[in-house]
Scaffold this motif. Structure first.
Motif: not given
Ligand code: SAH
Length: 346
Positions: A34, A46, A81, A83, A111, A150-151
């Motif tokens: 990431y 996603t 997160g 995205g 993020e 989300n995800e």
């Molecule tokens: N919610 C978005 C992206 C999902 S991917 C969508 O649905 O399109 C996961 C997201 O979480 C990405 O933005 C990634 O950079 C962030 N992320 C992953 N691990 C993280 C952490 N430990 N702390 C903060 N953000 C994180």
């Protein structure tokens, strides 16, 4: 192709300290992934990237929450997160329909990816969000919160355990013949049924912090992700450029995920006295939010887009696509506050 930096760091850690737990391995690989990639659209896609309809429905969910919370003067809107910032962009388009709602929003984006932060800035700068790397950095206040993920939780490190002949083992990653491979480490004797299970300590700790915040500030948390309420779990998977690969190759270059244990979220929230809605399959959640009517309306307006819109509808809701494996869960406070989407009556 390998990522030499992470490989050599992980190899050295194994050489110096012995095998790494799956949790530690995922943590190191995901931090690199990431912080250097961000893979949405390349390794995986996603729901918000599939169609703006998804984000618009979540926008209506937020608007309903704003009304049910009594139209507060300030409403802290948090996305974990975000995205590419697409979900938040679609939510804010809906928010513009109710100016007092838009004005009330104080937006925080959690993020760690500099690359995605840059993309989010381009999409969301006019709304002046604040970027933080952890949920804990968001200052406590007296205003209610809406927290969206989300995800997100599927991308947090997860441990994997098994019980065999009344002995508990944890899955580790070791170096054998100069190649990484999985191994089991004996932890302790414990009587119980044979089986395997996953636990993401980081997810549980964060979820507990979210519940505590809701209890002190009011509001709701909405989590959408692929996951299960009960089950034995062995869900670690890697996606590299859209294709499944071994979690032990393309380290730091492939997306690693585990399904979210919604059952443990539900138990934590209920134990803290919060109102819990779901988990409900995403397809049913979106249908309760009237995705069918929204798609129908868009088809009437754009007849040439009929095929595309029908494909979007199927992708987001059909049980063989994202409709069943993906779930929605909400935790809210006070308990009289029932978010929409969890019953077909709203
Ligand atoms: N919610 C978005 C992206 C999902 S991917 C969508 O649905 O399109 C996961 C997201 O979480 C990405 O933005 C990634 O950079 C962030 N992320 C992953 N691990 C993280 C952490 N430990 N702390 C903060 N953000 C994180």
């Amino acid at each position: 192709m390998k990522s030499p930096a992470i490989d050599s760091r992980l190899l050295k850690e194994i050489q110096d300290h012995g095998p790494l737990s799956q949790h530690r391995f995922m943590e190191a690989a995901l931090q690199t992934y990431y912080r250097t990639h961000g893979g949405i659209g390349r390794d995986f896609t996603t729901a918000p990237e599939i169609s703006q309809v998804f984000g618009e429905l979540i926008g209506l969910w937020c608007l309903d929450a704003y009304e049910k919370l009594g139209r507060p003067e300030t409403l802290t809107l948090v996305e974990l997160g975000p995205g590419k910032g697409t979900l938040m962009e679609d939510i804010l388009r809906v928010a513009k329909m109710v100016p007092s709602f838009l004005q009330a929003l104080d937006i925080y984006l959690v993020e760690i990816s500099p690359h995605l932060k840059h993309t989010q800035k381009k999409a969301l700068a006019p709304f002046s969000p604040t970027w933080v790397e952890t949920f804990e950095e968001i200052p406590s206040s007296s205003s209610p919160l809406l927290i969206l993920a989300n995800e997100f939780f599927d991308s947090l490190p997860t441990s994997f355990y098994r019980r065999k002949e009344n002995r508990i083992y944890e899955r580790y990653v070791d170096l054998r013949d100069e190649k990484l491979s999985f191994t089991w480490k004996f932890l302790r004797k414990e009587t119980g049924p044979e089986g395997t299970w996953e636990e993401s300590l980081q997810s549980l700790t964060l979820f507990q912090a979210i519940c505590a915040r809701l209890l002190s500030q009011k509001g709701a948390f909405l989590c959408l992700d692929y996951g299960y309420e009960t089950g034995q779990g062995d869900t670690l998977q890697a996606l590299y450029q859209g294709l499944p690969t071994s979690p032990l190759t393309h380290i730091g270059q492939a997306d690693l995920t585990c399904h979210v244990n919604f059952g443990s979220f539900k138990a934590i929230a209920l134990a803290q006295g919060l109102n819990v809605s779901g988990p409900l399959p995403q397809g049913i959640f979106l249908k309760n939010l009237h995705i069918h009517e929204r798609i129908y309306h868009l088809k009437q307006k754009n007849p040439s887009q009929k095929g595309t819109l029908e494909a979007v509808y199927a992708r987001l809701t059909h049980p063989s696509q994202m409709g069943l494996l993906f779930k929605a869960l909400a935790a809210s406070w006070p308990t009289s506050f029932n978010p929409i989407g969890f019953s077909h009556e709203n």
